[in-house]
Design an enzyme around this catalytic site. Sequence first.
Site, PDB file in Angstrom:
ATOM      1  N   HIS A  97       0.811  -1.213   0.000  1.00 14.10           N
ATOM      2  CA  HIS A  97       0.000   0.000   0.000  1.00 14.10           C
ATOM      3  C   HIS A  97       0.848   1.267   0.000  1.00 14.10           C
ATOM      4  CE1 HIS A  97       0.901  -0.955   4.198  1.00 14.10           C
ATOM      5  NE2 HIS A  97       0.778   0.331   4.453  1.00 14.10           N
ATOM      6  N   HIS A 123       7.271   6.923   5.254  1.00  9.23           N
ATOM      7  CA  HIS A 123       6.506   6.434   4.113  1.00  9.23           C
ATOM      8  C   HIS A 123       5.631   7.558   3.576  1.00  9.23           C
ATOM      9  CE1 HIS A 123       3.908   5.724   7.659  1.00  9.23           C
ATOM     10  NE2 HIS A 123       2.936   6.094   6.834  1.00  9.23           N
ATOM     11  N   HIS A 125       1.986   9.064   1.465  1.00  7.59           N
ATOM     12  CA  HIS A 125       0.567   8.915   1.112  1.00  7.59           C
ATOM     13  C   HIS A 125       0.219   9.897   0.006  1.00  7.59           C
ATOM     14  CE1 HIS A 125      -0.637   6.338   4.553  1.00  7.59           C
ATOM     15  NE2 HIS A 125       0.352   6.972   5.179  1.00  7.59           N
ATOM     16  N   HIS A 142       5.190  10.694   6.184  1.00  6.85           N
ATOM     17  CA  HIS A 142       5.106  10.423   7.612  1.00  6.85           C
ATOM     18  C   HIS A 142       6.447   9.886   8.110  1.00  6.85           C
ATOM     19  CE1 HIS A 142       0.449   9.846   7.377  1.00  6.85           C
ATOM     20  NE2 HIS A 142       0.836  11.111   7.351  1.00  6.85           N
ATOM     21  N   THR A 214      -3.061   5.989  10.695  1.00  5.36           N
ATOM     22  CA  THR A 214      -4.052   6.288   9.664  1.00  5.36           C
ATOM     23  C   THR A 214      -4.410   5.075   8.815  1.00  5.36           C
ATOM     24  OG1 THR A 214      -2.353   6.994   8.081  1.00  5.36           O
ATOM     25  CG2 THR A 214      -3.291   8.686   9.542  1.00  5.36           C
TER      26      THR A 214
END
Length: 279
Positions: A97, A123, A125, A142, A214
Amino acid sequence: MHLKNHFSISILLAISLTILFYSTLTTALDEPEYGYNEESADGPKHWGDLKREWAACKGDMQSPIDLSNERVTLIPNLGRLTSYYKPQYATVSNRGHDVAITWKGDAGSININGNEYFLQQSHWHWPSEHTINGRRYDLELHMVHVSPQQDGTNKTAVVGILYKFGLPDPFLSELVKYIVEVPDEDEETNIGVIDPSNIFKDSNMYYRYMGSLTAPPCTEGIIWTINTKIRTVSRGQVKLLKNSVLKYYANKNARPVQILNQREIGVYDSIMADNIPHY
């Protein structure tokens, strides 16, 4: 002839079963445990029901949130957020992901309320998970930190950095050659020594609130620090990240904003804090 036919049928059956096994295995690997499509049965609204261990996803202190000026409170004693990072060996991995950079030794720390939180991994998003006054940005990084506790548990603090499209991000530029060859899911590749201070040094203005992870299991009690300075990233760099993960997540891997409930959003501004009289 009978034995020959029987042998041929057995071979064909074995081949068929082998193909079926690998087809089923491939399908299972391509089907993630959770998704980001808000209309799907495995979407964010249903995460808390998919597994018992993910019940926290239905909690009252979930992240991300909208950082609205109408809800923030100036807290001068938060102080400047300063990092004490140092170069350390790291790996890059495709977690399905997202793409993550993990430091394999002591890469330094940040200090929050007198506690040291040691950097573990970073990582991305896309688009951003946190919004500011309703605006969603193009990317969010993050930086995950952990503080070991005496009772054997860990406290987690995450620093979030928001990006809009523009000039390339220098840190991602440093990693391009590794991300292009990012390994298959759940495998790691050594990328040598990476200096976290090339990502983040300190912040004179930031938001602070208590929230959660999250993504499942959505663990609560996470200290969030969101830098107010918006950085730039190129479209090509974001596309590179998207092309590295499972196709299921290539379009979006950002959770929608969650209800703030009664939580306080603190903001630290060094200029305003320095101008507040002390008696």
